[in-house]
Design a protein around this motif. Structure first.
Motif, PDB file in Angstrom:
ATOM      1  N   PHE A   9       2.468  -0.060  -2.915  1.00 22.32           N
ATOM      2  CA  PHE A   9       4.157  -1.077  -2.820  1.00 22.32           C
ATOM      3  C   PHE A   9       4.464   0.212  -1.815  1.00 22.32           C
ATOM      4  N   HIS A  10       4.636  -0.355  -0.602  1.00 18.77           N
ATOM      5  CA  HIS A  10       4.660  -0.276   0.809  1.00 18.77           C
ATOM      6  C   HIS A  10       6.078  -0.531   1.210  1.00 18.77           C
ATOM      7  N   THR A  11       6.922  -0.043   1.882  1.00 17.98           N
ATOM      8  CA  THR A  11       7.838  -0.814   2.664  1.00 17.98           C
ATOM      9  C   THR A  11       6.788  -1.003   4.436  1.00 17.98           C
ATOM     10  N   GLU A  12       7.514  -2.449   4.931  1.00 22.07           N
ATOM     11  CA  GLU A  12       7.271  -2.984   5.752  1.00 22.07           C
ATOM     12  C   GLU A  12       7.879  -1.846   7.267  1.00 22.07           C
TER      13      GLU A  12
ATOM     14  N   TRP B 104       8.329  -4.888   1.837  1.00 17.70           N
ATOM     15  CA  TRP B 104       7.760  -4.774   0.866  1.00 17.70           C
ATOM     16  C   TRP B 104       6.249  -5.403   0.601  1.00 17.70           C
TER      17      TRP B 104
ATOM     18  N   ARG C  46       3.481  -9.733  -1.184  1.00 14.59           N
ATOM     19  CA  ARG C  46       4.386  -9.028  -0.497  1.00 14.59           C
ATOM     20  C   ARG C  46       5.935  -9.447  -0.762  1.00 14.59           C
TER      21      ARG C  46
ATOM     22  N   ARG D  69      10.082  -3.689  -7.912  1.00 19.08           N
ATOM     23  CA  ARG D  69       9.320  -2.941  -7.665  1.00 19.08           C
ATOM     24  C   ARG D  69       9.144  -2.142  -9.472  1.00 19.08           C
TER      25      ARG D  69
END
Length: 434
Positions: A155-158, A189, A398, A426
């Motif tokens: 799970f990561h920010t773009e 994310w 996404r 999240r």
């Protein structure tokens, strides 16, 4: 088209959805019980599909086709609705979702006020009876859902926090130059689910811990949608020709301390910035509805109400109208989509600004809608929503969260608001809200 409705034994709609969720076209529209949210629906195995672009001159005209006039669920992406204003096609980062996806369900289960109903639709009375039988049979597949563990392995920010701050500052600058009054700017994310994990697991975690008025799961081939939206885009009562919309603008995070939490809600109501932001969108929605409303019938029934959810307080207003003769779901969606609460004001200019500062949004901030057996429409705004795409390695996802930017917006405060808004999703994905 013939319709049969038959009262059946009550079951937990989430348990019924759990028994059907791997079937083709599995659908669960689960309300949290809010009296204004209306009904819950469960279905599977649609008999007719449409997947394609939105014609710019009449984006929802297919809804006037008798084949898609009843028992239909649809997903309209934000980008498809914004394209006439922006002129951009682009390829989204979440699997290039089509503009519009429709599925017709001849068999459905409806759950409302403790009453379960099997609904069958068909070309003849006998065919409609058979479809109602099929829907009733799904009750025997109900499975008590066990809430799974966190399903996401990444799970990561773009984009960086600074990139979002810069986008907010750019909108404030353009507002100052008179280009627009408000724009909703989002950050994204993305990630992947673990091996063998299904998007329905994410839906289960949300439904059991942070259910929303317009919770939804929809499986569409190699795509799936999970939504925990609290926001009504449109409700159209076909019999009464009544239209309702409830835009959300203005947010505060919750606090575990009751006194502090109450102060946060009071601060939201008293905030001149949030009230102005909300009022701009109320005026925008009044204008949109006036295109299909009886002159003089558009009314603001409730203004600046606080709605409290598990992680946030929201400022919500309610606008209603009486539809002109000949107005149906196609005309109403065409006059109002995309939702004003996630575009800005003026609407077309705000969509151009969004296109300058964001990659395509995909299903997020589009609308999931249903045209029921009576021809009435309910459409949500797809906030608190993740889109899933399946490939040879499993499911990627996404999701986004945005904030309404106005002349006195502070980039740090708007960044913090997006963090609050994404927290429930999240946590459903990762087990942590941070």
């Amino acid at each position: 088209m013939h319709r049969v409705e038959r009262r059946v034994d009550w079951h937990d709609p989430l348990a019924v959805a759990c028994g059907l969720h791997r079937r083709t076209g599995a659908l669960a529209l689960i309300s949290d019980g809010d009296v204004r949210a209306g009904r819950s629906w469960v279905a599977a195995e649609p008999d007719l599909l449409f997947v394609g672009p939105m014609p710019p001159e009449a984006p929802f005209r297919i809804l006037n086709d008798p084949d898609f006039a009843r028992g239909v669920v649809g997903l309209a992406t934000y980008d498809g609705g914004a394209r006439p204003a922006t002129g951009q096609r682009g390829v989204s980062q979440d699997g290039d979702w089509p503009d519009l996806m429709l599925a017709r369900y001849p068999a459905l289960l409806r759950f409302q006020d403790g009453v379960a109903t099997a609904v069958g639709l068909g070309a003849s009375e006998a065919e409609a009876e058979g479809q109602a039988d099929r829907a009733e049979g799904w009750l025997g597949l109900a499975t008590s859902p066990d809430v799974p563990g966190p399903p996401a392995e990444t799970f990561h920010t773009e984009a960086s926090d600074d990139a979002y701050r810069h986008a907010v500052a750019e909108v404030v600058r353009r507002i100052g130059e008179g280009e627009l009054f408000q724009a909703n700017i989002a950050r994204a994310w993305s990630g992947r689910l673990g091996s063998g994990v299904d998007p329905f697991d994410v839906f289960l975690r949300l439904a059991r811990s942070r259910a929303a008025a317009y919770g939804a799961f929809w499986r569409m081939g190699d795509r799936a949608l999970v939504s925990n939206s609290p926001e009504l885009f449109l409700n159209f009562d076909a019999a009464a020709a009544r239209i309702e919309t409830r835009p959300i603008k203005g947010t505060r995070g919750r606090d575990a301390d009751a006194a502090t939490d109450a102060r946060l809600a009071a601060d939201l109501v008293a905030s001149a910035k949030d009230r102005a932001e909300n009022l701009m969108i109320v005026d925008l929605m009044r204008n949109d509805l006036s295109r299909v409303a009886v002159p003089g019938s558009v009314k603001v029934e409730r203004l600046f109400e606080v709605e409290t959810l598990p992680t946030v307080h929201h400022l919500v207003s309610t606008v209603t109208a009486q539809a002109r003769s000949g107005t149906g779901p196609a005309e109403l969606m065409g006059a109002t989509f995309p939702p004003g609460s996630i575009t800005g004001a003026p609407k077309h200019q705000s969509m151009k600004v969004i296109a300058d500062l964001e990659p395509p949004r995909g299903p997020w901030c589009g609308s999931l809608f249903m045209i029921d057996a009576e021809g009435s429409l309910t459409a949500s705004v797809l906030i608190r929503t993740a889109g899933f795409v399946q490939d040879g390695r499993g499911w990627s996802f996404r999701t986004l969260a945005g904030a309404g930017i106005v002349a006195d917006s502070d980039p740090d405060a708007e960044l913090a608001e997006t963090t609050v808004k994404i927290s429930a999703l999240r946590q459903a994905l990762t087990g942590s809200a941070d």
